[in-house]
Design a protein around this motif. Sequence first.
Motif, PDB file in Angstrom:
ATOM      1  N   GLU A   1     -22.574 -60.950   5.764  1.00 47.22           N
ATOM      2  CA  GLU A   1     -22.519 -59.812   5.278  1.00 47.22           C
ATOM      3  C   GLU A   1     -23.674 -59.051   5.346  1.00 47.22           C
ATOM      4  N   ALA A   2     -23.884 -57.690   5.624  1.00 45.48           N
ATOM      5  CA  ALA A   2     -24.944 -57.059   5.759  1.00 45.48           C
ATOM      6  C   ALA A   2     -25.391 -56.845   4.299  1.00 45.48           C
ATOM      7  N   GLN A   3     -26.733 -57.280   3.991  1.00 46.66           N
ATOM      8  CA  GLN A   3     -27.198 -56.949   2.622  1.00 46.66           C
ATOM      9  C   GLN A   3     -28.825 -57.157   2.577  1.00 46.66           C
ATOM     10  N   VAL A   4     -29.369 -56.436   1.510  1.00 46.81           N
ATOM     11  CA  VAL A   4     -30.430 -56.603   1.164  1.00 46.81           C
ATOM     12  C   VAL A   4     -30.850 -57.219  -0.305  1.00 46.81           C
ATOM     13  N   THR A   5     -31.589 -58.312  -0.107  1.00 49.04           N
ATOM     14  CA  THR A   5     -31.634 -59.304  -1.252  1.00 49.04           C
ATOM     15  C   THR A   5     -33.165 -59.328  -1.743  1.00 49.04           C
ATOM     16  N   GLN A   6     -32.987 -59.304  -3.048  1.00 45.10           N
ATOM     17  CA  GLN A   6     -34.235 -59.312  -4.125  1.00 45.10           C
ATOM     18  C   GLN A   6     -34.375 -60.807  -4.852  1.00 45.10           C
ATOM     19  N   ASN A   7     -35.475 -61.304  -5.029  1.00 44.57           N
ATOM     20  CA  ASN A   7     -35.605 -62.156  -6.199  1.00 44.57           C
ATOM     21  C   ASN A   7     -36.779 -62.135  -6.755  1.00 44.57           C
ATOM     22  N   PRO A   8     -37.213 -62.251  -7.891  1.00 40.96           N
ATOM     23  CA  PRO A   8     -36.115 -62.732  -8.837  1.00 40.96           C
ATOM     24  C   PRO A   8     -35.228 -61.448  -9.264  1.00 40.96           C
ATOM     25  N   ARG A   9     -34.210 -61.555  -9.822  1.00 44.63           N
ATOM     26  CA  ARG A   9     -33.424 -60.294 -10.397  1.00 44.63           C
ATOM     27  C   ARG A   9     -34.116 -59.705 -11.808  1.00 44.63           C
ATOM     28  N   TYR A  10     -34.400 -60.822 -12.648  1.00 46.72           N
ATOM     29  CA  TYR A  10     -35.186 -60.461 -13.642  1.00 46.72           C
ATOM     30  C   TYR A  10     -36.371 -61.340 -14.141  1.00 46.72           C
ATOM     31  N   LEU A  11     -37.341 -60.698 -14.585  1.00 42.00           N
ATOM     32  CA  LEU A  11     -38.802 -61.392 -14.588  1.00 42.00           C
ATOM     33  C   LEU A  11     -39.506 -60.912 -15.998  1.00 42.00           C
ATOM     34  N   ILE A  12     -40.058 -61.621 -16.965  1.00 39.49           N
ATOM     35  CA  ILE A  12     -40.821 -61.609 -17.903  1.00 39.49           C
ATOM     36  C   ILE A  12     -42.008 -62.207 -17.548  1.00 39.49           C
ATOM     37  N   THR A  13     -43.329 -61.499 -17.658  1.00 39.62           N
ATOM     38  CA  THR A  13     -44.420 -62.033 -17.334  1.00 39.62           C
ATOM     39  C   THR A  13     -45.383 -61.529 -18.311  1.00 39.62           C
ATOM     40  N   VAL A  14     -46.751 -61.763 -18.459  1.00 39.96           N
ATOM     41  CA  VAL A  14     -47.989 -61.284 -19.211  1.00 39.96           C
ATOM     42  C   VAL A  14     -48.869 -60.669 -18.412  1.00 39.96           C
ATOM     43  N   THR A  15     -49.442 -59.729 -18.995  1.00 37.80           N
ATOM     44  CA  THR A  15     -50.483 -59.033 -18.471  1.00 37.80           C
ATOM     45  C   THR A  15     -51.517 -59.717 -17.589  1.00 37.80           C
ATOM     46  N   GLY A  16     -51.702 -59.306 -16.257  1.00 40.73           N
ATOM     47  CA  GLY A  16     -52.780 -60.050 -15.452  1.00 40.73           C
ATOM     48  C   GLY A  16     -52.159 -61.302 -14.921  1.00 40.73           C
ATOM     49  N   LYS A  17     -51.160 -61.955 -14.851  1.00 40.18           N
ATOM     50  CA  LYS A  17     -50.500 -62.877 -14.229  1.00 40.18           C
ATOM     51  C   LYS A  17     -49.815 -62.475 -12.733  1.00 40.18           C
ATOM     52  N   LYS A  18     -50.573 -62.550 -11.635  1.00 41.66           N
ATOM     53  CA  LYS A  18     -50.191 -62.436 -10.464  1.00 41.66           C
ATOM     54  C   LYS A  18     -48.478 -62.682 -10.415  1.00 41.66           C
ATOM     55  N   LEU A  19     -47.837 -61.786  -9.803  1.00 48.40           N
ATOM     56  CA  LEU A  19     -46.600 -62.050  -9.330  1.00 48.40           C
ATOM     57  C   LEU A  19     -46.030 -61.351  -8.039  1.00 48.40           C
ATOM     58  N   THR A  20     -44.934 -61.880  -7.264  1.00 48.24           N
ATOM     59  CA  THR A  20     -44.670 -61.437  -6.239  1.00 48.24           C
ATOM     60  C   THR A  20     -42.906 -61.396  -6.211  1.00 48.24           C
ATOM     61  N   VAL A  21     -42.320 -60.239  -6.074  1.00 51.05           N
ATOM     62  CA  VAL A  21     -41.146 -59.973  -5.849  1.00 51.05           C
ATOM     63  C   VAL A  21     -40.731 -60.140  -4.439  1.00 51.05           C
ATOM     64  N   THR A  22     -39.733 -60.706  -3.946  1.00 51.84           N
ATOM     65  CA  THR A  22     -39.345 -60.845  -2.417  1.00 51.84           C
ATOM     66  C   THR A  22     -38.125 -59.906  -2.162  1.00 51.84           C
ATOM     67  N   CYS A  23     -38.227 -59.333  -1.189  1.00 49.91           N
ATOM     68  CA  CYS A  23     -37.105 -58.682  -0.536  1.00 49.91           C
ATOM     69  C   CYS A  23     -37.020 -59.099   0.850  1.00 49.91           C
ATOM     70  N   SER A  24     -35.498 -59.417   1.100  1.00 57.10           N
ATOM     71  CA  SER A  24     -35.201 -59.723   2.586  1.00 57.10           C
ATOM     72  C   SER A  24     -33.889 -58.964   3.095  1.00 57.10           C
ATOM     73  N   GLN A  25     -33.966 -58.581   4.166  1.00 55.17           N
ATOM     74  CA  GLN A  25     -32.566 -57.898   4.857  1.00 55.17           C
ATOM     75  C   GLN A  25     -32.135 -58.490   6.212  1.00 55.17           C
ATOM     76  N   ASN A  26     -30.869 -58.740   6.206  1.00 53.46           N
ATOM     77  CA  ASN A  26     -30.344 -59.226   7.397  1.00 53.46           C
ATOM     78  C   ASN A  26     -29.663 -58.185   8.564  1.00 53.46           C
ATOM     79  N   MET A  27     -30.212 -56.994   8.249  1.00 54.76           N
ATOM     80  CA  MET A  27     -29.557 -56.082   9.523  1.00 54.76           C
ATOM     81  C   MET A  27     -30.618 -55.473  10.442  1.00 54.76           C
ATOM     82  N   ASN A  28     -31.592 -56.525  10.792  1.00 49.58           N
ATOM     83  CA  ASN A  28     -32.606 -55.965  11.731  1.00 49.58           C
ATOM     84  C   ASN A  28     -33.224 -54.884  11.792  1.00 49.58           C
ATOM     85  N   HIS A  29     -33.321 -54.228  10.296  1.00 50.90           N
ATOM     86  CA  HIS A  29     -33.714 -53.085  10.261  1.00 50.90           C
ATOM     87  C   HIS A  29     -35.425 -52.765  10.334  1.00 50.90           C
ATOM     88  N   GLU A  30     -35.946 -51.773  10.854  1.00 50.78           N
ATOM     89  CA  GLU A  30     -37.254 -51.705  11.046  1.00 50.78           C
ATOM     90  C   GLU A  30     -37.865 -51.051   9.880  1.00 50.78           C
TER      91      GLU A  30
END
Lengths: 112, 111
Positions: free
Chosen positions: A1-30
């Motif tokens: 199935e063609a889709q764009v996925t993100q993780n996490p879906r929900y995140l609670i953090t505190v000021t100053g704490k580095k975080l990364t939200v991932t994004c991935s697509q399987n449609m070979n989009h540029e």
Amino acid sequence: EAQVTQNPRYLITVTGKKLTVTCSQNMNHEYMSWYRQDPGLGLRQIYYSMNVEVTDKGDVPEGYKVSRKEKRNFPLILESPSPNQTSLYFCASSSSWRETQYFGPGTRLLVL
Amino acid sequence: GESVGLHLPTLSVQEGDNSIINCAYSNSASDYFIWYKQESGKGPQFIIDIRSNMDKRQGQRVTVLLNKTVKHLSLQIAATQPGDSAVYFCAETGSARQLTFGSGTQLTVLP
């Protein structure tokens, strides 16, 4: 199935704490892009990428970083999150910047 | 960047009636326009698009009209159903390599 996925879906953090939200697509989009959505302000573009190793600022890039090392992935990095970055974030992709963008399900971030 | 705006923030229609959602844009260089639907808790979903060399495009129960003279875009939904209740965004792109969104219209379908 063609889709764009993100993780996490929900995140609670505190000021100053580095975080990364991932994004991935399987449609070979540029083209890939990050948006934030806030009440009354609609969707605003943070960063976009025309292709691997090509990224550029959108309308609200301050406080964010991105990278595009692979075609399918486009992570959003908050080096030092602040409460004003509390928002709903969407990743999107398309075959080119002149084509329809397809959106992921969103990541709801709360920075305390 | 250029602004894309909507005439009304909310719209209520009776089930079965037709809905018309309007959008104004200011960038005369815009040449590609998209309507998205966003249901609560979900990402925007593509509905229909139109390029500037057209003035009308039809899909399944939806029609987009483009008036370049007055920089106006509209989305018509025929026989509106409860499942059509959502926020609708217009978006445009032109010379800038990015999509600019309007602030959205909340469509509510009344039983």
